[in-house]
Design an enzyme around this catalytic site. Sequence first.
Site, PDB file in Angstrom:
ATOM      1  N   SER A   6       0.839  -1.199   0.000  1.00 21.84           N
ATOM      2  CA  SER A   6       0.000   0.000   0.000  1.00 21.84           C
ATOM      3  C   SER A   6       0.872   1.246   0.000  1.00 21.84           C
ATOM      4  O   SER A   6       1.561   1.537   0.978  1.00 21.84           O
ATOM      5  CB  SER A   6      -0.906   0.009   1.226  1.00 21.84           C
ATOM      6  OG  SER A   6      -1.447   1.306   1.366  1.00 21.84           O
ATOM      7  N   HIS A  31      -0.636  -1.074  -4.545  1.00 21.47           N
ATOM      8  CA  HIS A  31      -1.979  -0.773  -4.032  1.00 21.47           C
ATOM      9  C   HIS A  31      -2.098   0.729  -3.794  1.00 21.47           C
ATOM     10  O   HIS A  31      -1.336   1.315  -3.014  1.00 21.47           O
ATOM     11  CB  HIS A  31      -2.177  -1.558  -2.730  1.00 21.47           C
ATOM     12  CG  HIS A  31      -3.527  -1.440  -2.119  1.00 21.47           C
ATOM     13  ND1 HIS A  31      -4.583  -2.255  -2.461  1.00 21.47           N
ATOM     14  CD2 HIS A  31      -4.008  -0.600  -1.158  1.00 21.47           C
ATOM     15  CE1 HIS A  31      -5.643  -1.931  -1.736  1.00 21.47           C
ATOM     16  NE2 HIS A  31      -5.330  -0.934  -0.939  1.00 21.47           N
ATOM     17  N   ASP A  33      -4.364   3.737  -2.430  1.00 22.77           N
ATOM     18  CA  ASP A  33      -5.493   4.056  -1.567  1.00 22.77           C
ATOM     19  C   ASP A  33      -6.007   5.461  -1.859  1.00 22.77           C
ATOM     20  O   ASP A  33      -5.434   6.450  -1.396  1.00 22.77           O
ATOM     21  CB  ASP A  33      -5.076   3.948  -0.093  1.00 22.77           C
ATOM     22  CG  ASP A  33      -4.962   2.500   0.355  1.00 22.77           C
ATOM     23  OD1 ASP A  33      -5.916   1.735   0.110  1.00 22.77           O
ATOM     24  OD2 ASP A  33      -3.923   2.131   0.934  1.00 22.77           O
ATOM     25  N   MET A  35      -8.552   8.298  -1.247  1.00 23.98           N
ATOM     26  CA  MET A  35      -9.478   8.725  -0.180  1.00 23.98           C
ATOM     27  C   MET A  35      -9.987  10.133  -0.472  1.00 23.98           C
ATOM     28  O   MET A  35      -9.205  10.991  -0.893  1.00 23.98           O
ATOM     29  CB  MET A  35      -8.753   8.730   1.169  1.00 23.98           C
ATOM     30  CG  MET A  35      -8.139   7.390   1.533  1.00 23.98           C
ATOM     31  SD  MET A  35      -7.472   7.451   3.214  1.00 23.98           S
ATOM     32  CE  MET A  35      -6.711   5.821   3.328  1.00 23.98           C
ATOM     33  N   HIS A  64      -7.790   1.129  -4.950  1.00 22.61           N
ATOM     34  CA  HIS A  64      -8.808   0.971  -3.915  1.00 22.61           C
ATOM     35  C   HIS A  64      -9.480   2.322  -3.700  1.00 22.61           C
ATOM     36  O   HIS A  64      -8.892   3.221  -3.104  1.00 22.61           O
ATOM     37  CB  HIS A  64      -8.102   0.472  -2.638  1.00 22.61           C
ATOM     38  CG  HIS A  64      -9.002   0.312  -1.465  1.00 22.61           C
ATOM     39  ND1 HIS A  64      -8.507   0.123  -0.185  1.00 22.61           N
ATOM     40  CD2 HIS A  64     -10.353   0.290  -1.343  1.00 22.61           C
ATOM     41  CE1 HIS A  64      -9.521   0.004   0.660  1.00 22.61           C
ATOM     42  NE2 HIS A  64     -10.642   0.111  -0.012  1.00 22.61           N
ATOM     43  N   MET A  66     -11.757   4.660  -1.888  1.00 30.38           N
ATOM     44  CA  MET A  66     -12.501   4.914  -0.658  1.00 30.38           C
ATOM     45  C   MET A  66     -13.151   6.279  -0.836  1.00 30.38           C
ATOM     46  O   MET A  66     -12.761   7.276  -0.208  1.00 30.38           O
ATOM     47  CB  MET A  66     -11.548   4.889   0.550  1.00 30.38           C
ATOM     48  CG  MET A  66     -11.170   3.474   0.939  1.00 30.38           C
ATOM     49  SD  MET A  66      -9.706   3.422   1.979  1.00 30.38           S
ATOM     50  CE  MET A  66      -8.443   3.457   0.717  1.00 30.38           C
ATOM     51  N   MET A 135     -11.878  -5.783   3.988  1.00 27.25           N
ATOM     52  CA  MET A 135     -11.186  -4.810   4.840  1.00 27.25           C
ATOM     53  C   MET A 135     -11.034  -5.419   6.233  1.00 27.25           C
ATOM     54  O   MET A 135     -12.019  -5.764   6.889  1.00 27.25           O
ATOM     55  CB  MET A 135     -11.984  -3.504   4.933  1.00 27.25           C
ATOM     56  CG  MET A 135     -12.043  -2.697   3.645  1.00 27.25           C
ATOM     57  SD  MET A 135     -10.439  -2.381   2.894  1.00 27.25           S
ATOM     58  CE  MET A 135      -9.627  -1.451   4.202  1.00 27.25           C
ATOM     59  N   ASP A 173      -7.036  -6.417   3.282  1.00 28.27           N
ATOM     60  CA  ASP A 173      -6.402  -5.102   3.394  1.00 28.27           C
ATOM     61  C   ASP A 173      -6.512  -4.543   4.808  1.00 28.27           C
ATOM     62  O   ASP A 173      -7.620  -4.275   5.289  1.00 28.27           O
ATOM     63  CB  ASP A 173      -7.086  -4.162   2.388  1.00 28.27           C
ATOM     64  CG  ASP A 173      -6.432  -2.793   2.315  1.00 28.27           C
ATOM     65  OD1 ASP A 173      -5.375  -2.594   2.934  1.00 28.27           O
ATOM     66  OD2 ASP A 173      -6.986  -1.925   1.617  1.00 28.27           O
TER      67      ASP A 173
HETATM   68  C1  DX5 Z   1      -6.796   1.573   4.877  1.00 29.71           C
HETATM   69  C2  DX5 Z   1      -6.139   1.231   3.561  1.00 29.71           C
HETATM   70  C3  DX5 Z   1      -5.104   0.156   3.647  1.00 29.71           C
HETATM   71  C4  DX5 Z   1      -4.076   0.389   4.707  1.00 29.71           C
HETATM   72  C5  DX5 Z   1      -2.970  -0.610   4.699  1.00 29.71           C
HETATM   73  O1  DX5 Z   1      -7.718   2.579   4.670  1.00 29.71           O
HETATM   74  O2  DX5 Z   1      -7.104   0.797   2.647  1.00 29.71           O
HETATM   75  O3  DX5 Z   1      -4.557  -0.116   2.367  1.00 29.71           O
HETATM   76  O4  DX5 Z   1      -3.562   1.659   4.659  1.00 29.71           O
HETATM   77  O5  DX5 Z   1      -2.000  -0.175   5.612  1.00 29.71           O
HETATM   78  P1  DX5 Z   1      -1.523  -1.037   6.858  1.00 29.71           P
HETATM   79  O6  DX5 Z   1      -0.911  -2.286   6.291  1.00 29.71           O
HETATM   80  O7  DX5 Z   1      -0.563  -0.145   7.543  1.00 29.71           O
HETATM   81  O8  DX5 Z   1      -2.756  -1.358   7.678  1.00 29.71           O
HETATM   82 ZN    ZN Z   2      -6.424  -0.153   0.689  1.00 27.74          ZN
END
Ligand code: DX5
Ligand code: ZN
Length: 222
Positions: A6, A31, A33, A35, A64, A66, A135, A173
């Site tokens: 990630s 990956h 993320d 947001m 991903h 979010m 998740m 994840d």
């Molecule tokens: C959470 C994310 C994950 C997360 C993974 O919102 O989707 O991808 O950051 O990070 P670790 O491995 O530190 O939990």
């Molecule tokens: Zn993620």
Amino acid sequence: MILSPSLLSSDFGSLEQELKALENAGITWAHWDVMDGMFVPNITFGAPVIKALRKTSGLFFDVHLMICEPERYLADFADAGADLLAVHAEASTHLDRTLREIRRLGMKAGVALNPSTPVSALENVVDLLDQVMVMSVNPGFGGQSFIPQSLNKIRRISAMLREAGSEALIEVDGGIDPDRTPELVKAGASVLVSGSAFFNFPPYAERLRAFERAAASARAGQ
Ligand code: DX5
Ligand code: ZN
């Protein structure tokens, strides 16, 4: 087992170099993320950043989302070069339509489920899935603790997919490290996301090997 680091835990000031370092270490997936500050409290990056980095990297881009109403941005992420696009079941009112659209745009389609969302949310879209993202933390932040109940959920999703004849991958994840890996692989996970437990432990090639050894030990013990 595929490890999908990630980038949330990587150095945002050096994303191009980070992606290169992952490739050099033998990593195949990255990956992302995304947001929006609404679906989750934080804001990270969007399609323009991914598009800029796409030119520099041959990694499989595992994106991903979010974000609320992800259907508004599917074409942007296709254009940015996402290989797999996962939307949250909780964020997309017309999930069936959203998944069909992701595939029509040429990407693999994934659905992410928050820890509190039941497996039944997938029941009527199984045929449209290339990936399910379980998740194992509440999304929004890196570095949180793994929620043990997620293991049971992975087992149930694995059974559901098998029964439906689906070959969708199960990705997990949140809060994952090598110690956690054997039980996840045994439960049916084939893609593991790791942020803090990966990037905080360089060199990356050795950290990848630690995850791979842990996954292999699960298979040997089966
Ligand atoms: C959470 C994310 C994950 C997360 C993974 O919102 O989707 O991808 O950051 O990070 P670790 O491995 O530190 O939990
Ligand atoms: Zn993620």
